[in-house]
Design a protein around this motif. Structure first.
Motif: not given
Length: 86
Positions: A30, A34-35, A38, A45, A48-49, A51
């Motif tokens: 994960q 995300n990297e 980003a 972006n 990214v969160d 979850e």
């Protein structure tokens, strides 16, 4: 009886050990994803969160990306970004 109890205890310990290892691997994957999100200039972006989203919100995103995957190549090519923000 003692052997059966010992086997059960070992089985539970192995289960939790394997589960912890899988959780660690999942978290590492994960973070890597995300990297990538980003680092890509055309990526959203906000993803990214994800979850922390509810199951229904995740289903909506999944349907969006399923539709995006079915677009013709010329519409979803690298020259034209198609993210959640576009």
């Amino acid at each position: 009886m003692v052997i059966n109890t010992g086997t059960t205890i070992v089985t539970f310990l192995m289960f939790f050990l394997i589960q912890k290892a899988q959780n660690k691997d999942s978290k590492a994957i994960q973070i890597k994803l995300n990297e990538l999100v980003a680092a890509h200039t055309n990526a959203s972006n906000r993803i990214v969160d994800i979850e922390d989203l509810t199951e229904d919100e995740l289903d909506q995103l999944h349907k969006f990306y399923e539709k995006l995957g079915k677009l013709p190549k010329k519409e979803a090519g690298p020259a034209q970004s198609k993210s959640i923000d576009n």
